[in-house]
Design a protein around this motif. Structure first.
Motif, PDB file in Angstrom:
ATOM      1  N   LYS A 109       0.918  -1.151   0.056  1.00 55.91           N
ATOM      2  CA  LYS A 109       0.059   0.088  -0.049  1.00 55.91           C
ATOM      3  C   LYS A 109       0.849   1.312   0.005  1.00 55.91           C
ATOM      4  O   LYS A 109       0.605   2.440  -0.698  1.00 55.91           O
ATOM      5  N   ALA A 110       1.741   1.095   0.973  1.00 55.98           N
ATOM      6  CA  ALA A 110       2.909   2.405   0.946  1.00 55.98           C
ATOM      7  C   ALA A 110       3.472   2.355  -0.419  1.00 55.98           C
ATOM      8  O   ALA A 110       3.670   3.703  -1.077  1.00 55.98           O
ATOM      9  N   GLN A 111       3.959   1.509  -0.979  1.00 53.31           N
ATOM     10  CA  GLN A 111       4.689   1.638  -2.495  1.00 53.31           C
ATOM     11  C   GLN A 111       3.656   2.311  -3.461  1.00 53.31           C
ATOM     12  O   GLN A 111       4.183   2.949  -4.335  1.00 53.31           O
ATOM     13  N   LYS A 112       2.158   1.720  -3.462  1.00 52.11           N
ATOM     14  CA  LYS A 112       1.498   2.449  -4.363  1.00 52.11           C
ATOM     15  C   LYS A 112       1.333   3.731  -4.452  1.00 52.11           C
ATOM     16  O   LYS A 112       1.319   4.620  -5.102  1.00 52.11           O
ATOM     17  N   GLU A 113       1.421   4.308  -3.227  1.00 50.25           N
ATOM     18  CA  GLU A 113       1.189   5.802  -2.839  1.00 50.25           C
ATOM     19  C   GLU A 113       2.574   6.516  -3.382  1.00 50.25           C
ATOM     20  O   GLU A 113       2.646   7.435  -3.926  1.00 50.25           O
ATOM     21  N   LEU A 114       3.632   5.807  -3.024  1.00 52.34           N
ATOM     22  CA  LEU A 114       5.082   6.342  -3.545  1.00 52.34           C
ATOM     23  C   LEU A 114       4.794   6.412  -4.911  1.00 52.34           C
ATOM     24  O   LEU A 114       5.559   7.461  -5.738  1.00 52.34           O
ATOM     25  N   ASP A 115       4.777   5.484  -5.707  1.00 52.84           N
ATOM     26  CA  ASP A 115       4.770   5.347  -7.136  1.00 52.84           C
ATOM     27  C   ASP A 115       3.787   6.406  -7.806  1.00 52.84           C
ATOM     28  O   ASP A 115       3.963   6.635  -8.975  1.00 52.84           O
ATOM     29  N   GLU A 132       6.399  15.054   1.023  1.00 47.60           N
ATOM     30  CA  GLU A 132       5.865  14.728   2.342  1.00 47.60           C
ATOM     31  C   GLU A 132       4.339  15.018   2.522  1.00 47.60           C
ATOM     32  O   GLU A 132       3.561  14.094   2.897  1.00 47.60           O
ATOM     33  N   PRO A 133       3.881  16.187   2.130  1.00 46.89           N
ATOM     34  CA  PRO A 133       2.464  16.332   2.139  1.00 46.89           C
ATOM     35  C   PRO A 133       1.658  15.547   1.224  1.00 46.89           C
ATOM     36  O   PRO A 133       0.384  15.292   1.483  1.00 46.89           O
ATOM     37  N   SER A 134       2.181  15.047   0.225  1.00 49.77           N
ATOM     38  CA  SER A 134       1.288  14.121  -0.680  1.00 49.77           C
ATOM     39  C   SER A 134       1.428  12.743  -0.496  1.00 49.77           C
ATOM     40  O   SER A 134       1.078  11.782  -1.164  1.00 49.77           O
ATOM     41  N   LEU A 135       2.244  12.423   0.787  1.00 45.25           N
ATOM     42  CA  LEU A 135       2.568  10.916   1.158  1.00 45.25           C
ATOM     43  C   LEU A 135       2.007  10.829   2.537  1.00 45.25           C
ATOM     44  O   LEU A 135       2.801  10.044   3.477  1.00 45.25           O
ATOM     45  N   PRO A 136       0.738  11.014   2.480  1.00 45.61           N
ATOM     46  CA  PRO A 136       0.308  10.774   4.046  1.00 45.61           C
ATOM     47  C   PRO A 136       0.460   9.272   4.591  1.00 45.61           C
ATOM     48  O   PRO A 136       0.274   9.264   5.939  1.00 45.61           O
ATOM     49  N   TYR A 137       0.277   8.276   3.819  1.00 43.17           N
ATOM     50  CA  TYR A 137       0.401   6.823   4.490  1.00 43.17           C
ATOM     51  C   TYR A 137       1.789   6.777   5.021  1.00 43.17           C
ATOM     52  O   TYR A 137       1.701   6.121   5.894  1.00 43.17           O
ATOM     53  N   ILE A 138       2.874   7.209   4.297  1.00 43.65           N
ATOM     54  CA  ILE A 138       4.144   7.048   4.878  1.00 43.65           C
ATOM     55  C   ILE A 138       4.290   7.635   6.050  1.00 43.65           C
ATOM     56  O   ILE A 138       4.901   7.118   6.956  1.00 43.65           O
ATOM     57  N   THR A 139       3.704   8.978   6.128  1.00 36.05           N
ATOM     58  CA  THR A 139       3.646   9.426   7.467  1.00 36.05           C
ATOM     59  C   THR A 139       2.947   8.707   8.703  1.00 36.05           C
ATOM     60  O   THR A 139       3.390   8.691   9.584  1.00 36.05           O
ATOM     61  N   ALA A 140       1.705   8.192   8.051  1.00 40.98           N
ATOM     62  CA  ALA A 140       1.019   7.241   9.085  1.00 40.98           C
ATOM     63  C   ALA A 140       1.785   5.980   9.582  1.00 40.98           C
ATOM     64  O   ALA A 140       1.836   5.739  10.663  1.00 40.98           O
ATOM     65  N   ILE A 141       2.758   5.560   8.748  1.00 41.96           N
ATOM     66  CA  ILE A 141       3.633   4.265   8.974  1.00 41.96           C
ATOM     67  C   ILE A 141       4.438   4.948  10.080  1.00 41.96           C
ATOM     68  O   ILE A 141       4.903   4.094  11.038  1.00 41.96           O
ATOM     69  N   VAL A 142       5.113   6.124   9.742  1.00 45.28           N
ATOM     70  CA  VAL A 142       6.040   6.342  10.915  1.00 45.28           C
ATOM     71  C   VAL A 142       5.403   6.847  12.274  1.00 45.28           C
ATOM     72  O   VAL A 142       5.835   6.453  13.400  1.00 45.28           O
ATOM     73  N   ASP A 164     -10.387   8.955   4.765  1.00 49.24           N
ATOM     74  CA  ASP A 164     -10.501   9.181   3.404  1.00 49.24           C
ATOM     75  C   ASP A 164      -9.301   9.826   2.614  1.00 49.24           C
ATOM     76  O   ASP A 164      -9.333  10.534   1.963  1.00 49.24           O
ATOM     77  N   GLY A 165      -8.315   8.818   2.829  1.00 47.19           N
ATOM     78  CA  GLY A 165      -7.228   8.916   2.290  1.00 47.19           C
ATOM     79  C   GLY A 165      -6.302  10.278   2.640  1.00 47.19           C
ATOM     80  O   GLY A 165      -5.176  10.705   2.282  1.00 47.19           O
ATOM     81  N   LYS A 166      -6.540  10.706   3.880  1.00 46.89           N
ATOM     82  CA  LYS A 166      -5.666  11.716   4.459  1.00 46.89           C
ATOM     83  C   LYS A 166      -5.355  11.461   6.106  1.00 46.89           C
ATOM     84  O   LYS A 166      -6.066  10.474   6.681  1.00 46.89           O
ATOM     85  N   LEU A 167      -4.391  12.126   6.553  1.00 45.37           N
ATOM     86  CA  LEU A 167      -4.222  11.826   7.930  1.00 45.37           C
ATOM     87  C   LEU A 167      -5.300  12.523   8.946  1.00 45.37           C
ATOM     88  O   LEU A 167      -5.844  13.564   8.606  1.00 45.37           O
ATOM     89  N   ASP A 168      -5.421  11.427   9.826  1.00 41.69           N
ATOM     90  CA  ASP A 168      -6.462  11.856  10.640  1.00 41.69           C
ATOM     91  C   ASP A 168      -6.157  11.554  12.246  1.00 41.69           C
ATOM     92  O   ASP A 168      -5.965  10.369  12.591  1.00 41.69           O
ATOM     93  N   PHE A 169      -6.267  12.423  13.134  1.00 44.18           N
ATOM     94  CA  PHE A 169      -5.860  12.073  14.505  1.00 44.18           C
ATOM     95  C   PHE A 169      -6.983  12.557  15.435  1.00 44.18           C
ATOM     96  O   PHE A 169      -6.562  12.584  16.534  1.00 44.18           O
ATOM     97  N   LYS A 170      -8.224  12.326  15.137  1.00 45.50           N
ATOM     98  CA  LYS A 170      -9.268  12.814  15.659  1.00 45.50           C
ATOM     99  C   LYS A 170      -9.754  11.598  16.303  1.00 45.50           C
ATOM    100  O   LYS A 170     -10.134  11.837  17.583  1.00 45.50           O
TER     101      LYS A 170
END
Length: 519
Positions: A326-332, A346-356, A419-425
């Motif tokens: 899933k991460a590689q799909k986002e990166l590609d 970085e702003p366009s790679l929220p799933y990588i940020t979620a992994i970290v 919804d494809g975005k970072l969410d900390f709520k």
């Protein structure tokens, strides 16, 4: 001739007198927080855990139905804070009372780590160190170091490409290369670098000694005066040897920078820029001892912490190939062909940020944070908290609270996505506990996160991580075993790492060659 038994008896007598006098003082009306009962004189000395301490503290909290736990070793009180709510109430809202550091005679007075402002008590001298560190590493200023992080990351990828067999060594080299370049402007050798060898040895002794309860001398400081030849005083010999390492770690690279400045070959770094500011005399915080100590603290804080976070993430990704895909799909879909991931992505790679973020929650780098010290008597929830208490924030318990993080022991970056975005709520940003608390929060957290983020994004973009297979072709599940120290480190595990394609392998080589033109 000195009789060792008379010396020991004298010290014990002095200690008992001191203890009795303290105990004879008027006792507070409020009770101490609950905790396991201790023995006369030594308290909970025999109960103190020495491995995965955070788990035992949490177990006690559940056993005694409390979120704030009291332990005593001799005359020293230990207060374990087990929830984010209490950490916020005490370490954030009452930070003026809870920002001190324990005396730590073993680490500071015997091993010589007084230079490390992470262990300094709260006060004006500490503020000077924090101030000049903040000048260079606040969110905006930290961006100046992105080129150094990028270059070290590309060289890390090349080392994985050439010989991927020793993950931990590769990651240690990455951390050292990044920090030593930023702090001192030093280019380290590809193998067996003397600065790296000394610093790693010094830091490893620190991480073992700084765990609360690791050495009795921290609870009974009088023990530091016992001669090394007295039975049971082997810690004095250890400390003497380890002190040499700590001194070399601070002095050697600093002298190298000053020599480079003198002959005109110095590269811009924290030390060289800070010394220039000292010469200008516009800020009294820039003093030579403060500059030297702050630079030494940088490697201490950034070495094993970076290695811990990245290696834990790679372990999780090896165990969960579906997350890697899933991460590689986002990166590609984001990184332009012919390029490696960059901070601009970085702003366009929220799933990588979620992994970290999930890595920092799942395997928190410093499970007990660094203990604080209470400067005055305090009251909280009907309990008396004695002045001088060592406050242990159980960050591990906070980041594995099932009320906040459902299925807390599952590695699940999607918990922070919506919804494809970072969410900390829905589930709280792990930053609330993984970088420390209050006025003692890690000042290098922005740079540290950036370094881990770029390393993970880059590895996932060019490499495949896989489980090792047995002779029958079945996957061998990598073990999740850790060294239990102040900073946890995953024990070596089995993995396979290889380029995703020939084009990705060529990209690594091309990027390394291009980065050599960077100064």
């Amino acid at each position: 001739m000195i009789n060792p038994y008379q010396v020991a008896l004298t010290l014990v007598t002095v200690g008992l007198v001191w203890f009795v006098r303290r105990r004879s003082r008027a006792k507070p009306r409020l009770p101490l927080p609950p905790g396991p009962p201790g023995l006369p004189l030594i308290g909970n000395l025999k109960d103190m855990p020495t491995n995965m301490e955070w788990e035992k503290y949490h177990e006690w909290c559940k056993e005694y139905n409390t979120d704030i736990l009291h332990l005593r070793v001799a005359t020293t009180s230990f207060i374990v804070v087990d929830t984010a709510e209490i950490a916020n109430d005490l370490l954030e809202k009452r930070s003026s009372l809870y920002s001190g550091r324990a005396r730590l005679p073993m680490v500071n007075e015997l091993m010589g780590w007084t230079f490390n402002f992470g262990f300094m008590d709260y006060g004006n001298y500490w503020r000077k160190h924090r101030r000049i560190f903040h000048h260079s590493f606040h969110p905006t200023a930290a961006r100046q170091f992105h080129p150094h992080i990028s270059r070290a990351t590309k060289k890390m990828l090349n080392r994985f490409l050439e010989d991927p067999s020793d993950m931990m060594e590769i990651l240690r080299h990455l951390a050292a290369e990044t920090v030593l370049k930023i702090a001192y402007g030093i280019e380290i050798q590809a193998k067996n670098d003397p600065y790296v060898r000394v610093a790693e040895a010094a830091v490893h002794t620190l991480l073992a000694a700084a765990v609360p309860g690791a050495y009795l001398v921290d609870a009974i400081p009088l023990l530091k005066y016992i001669p090394a030849w007295v039975p049971g005083a082997g810690f004095r010999t250890e400390a003497k040897e380890w002190r040499v390492l700590a001194n070399k770690m601070v002095e050697d690279p600093y002298r190298a920078v000053k020599a480079a400045i003198a002959n005109g070959t110095a590269i811009a770094s924290f030390v060289s820029v800070s010394l220039q500011k000292m010469e200008e005399g516009t800020d009294e915080a820039y003093q030579e001892d403060v500059i030297k100590s702050t630079a030494g603290t940088m490697y201490t804080a950034g070495a094993d912490t970076t290695v811990s976070a990245i290696s834990s993430c790679l372990l999780a990704l090896t165990k969960h190939p579906e997350i890697m895909r899933k991460a590689q799909k986002e990166l590609d879909s984001v990184v332009q062909a012919g390029n490696l991931p960059s901070f601009d992505d970085e702003p366009s790679l929220p799933y990588i940020t979620a992994i970290v973020k999930e890595t920092l929650r799942w395997r928190d780098v410093v499970p007990l944070a660094i203990p604080h010290m209470l400067s005055v008597d305090d009251e909280y929830r009907g309990y008396h908290l004695p002045a001088g208490s060592i406050i242990i924030p159980n960050a591990w318990a906070m980041l594995h609270d099932e009320k906040v993080y459902p299925e807390p022991f599952r590695f699940n970056p999607d918990r922070f996505m919506k919804d494809g975005k970072l969410d900390f709520k829905t589930q709280r940003d792990p930053n609330h506990a993984c970088f420390g608390f209050g006025r003692r929060i890690c000042p290098a957290r922005y740079m540290a996160f950036s370094a881990v983020w770029l390393a993970i994004a880059s590895i996932l973009y060019v490499f495949e991580l896989e489980k090792v297979k047995d002779e029958d072709g079945n996957d061998i599940e990598p073990l999740e075993e850790y060294f239990s120290k102040l900073v946890i480190l995953v024990k070596p595990f089995q993995y396979t790492i290889k380029p995703r394609s020939k084009e990705k392998a060529d990209l690594i080589k091309k990027s390394v060659l291009a980065s050599e033109g960077f100064n």
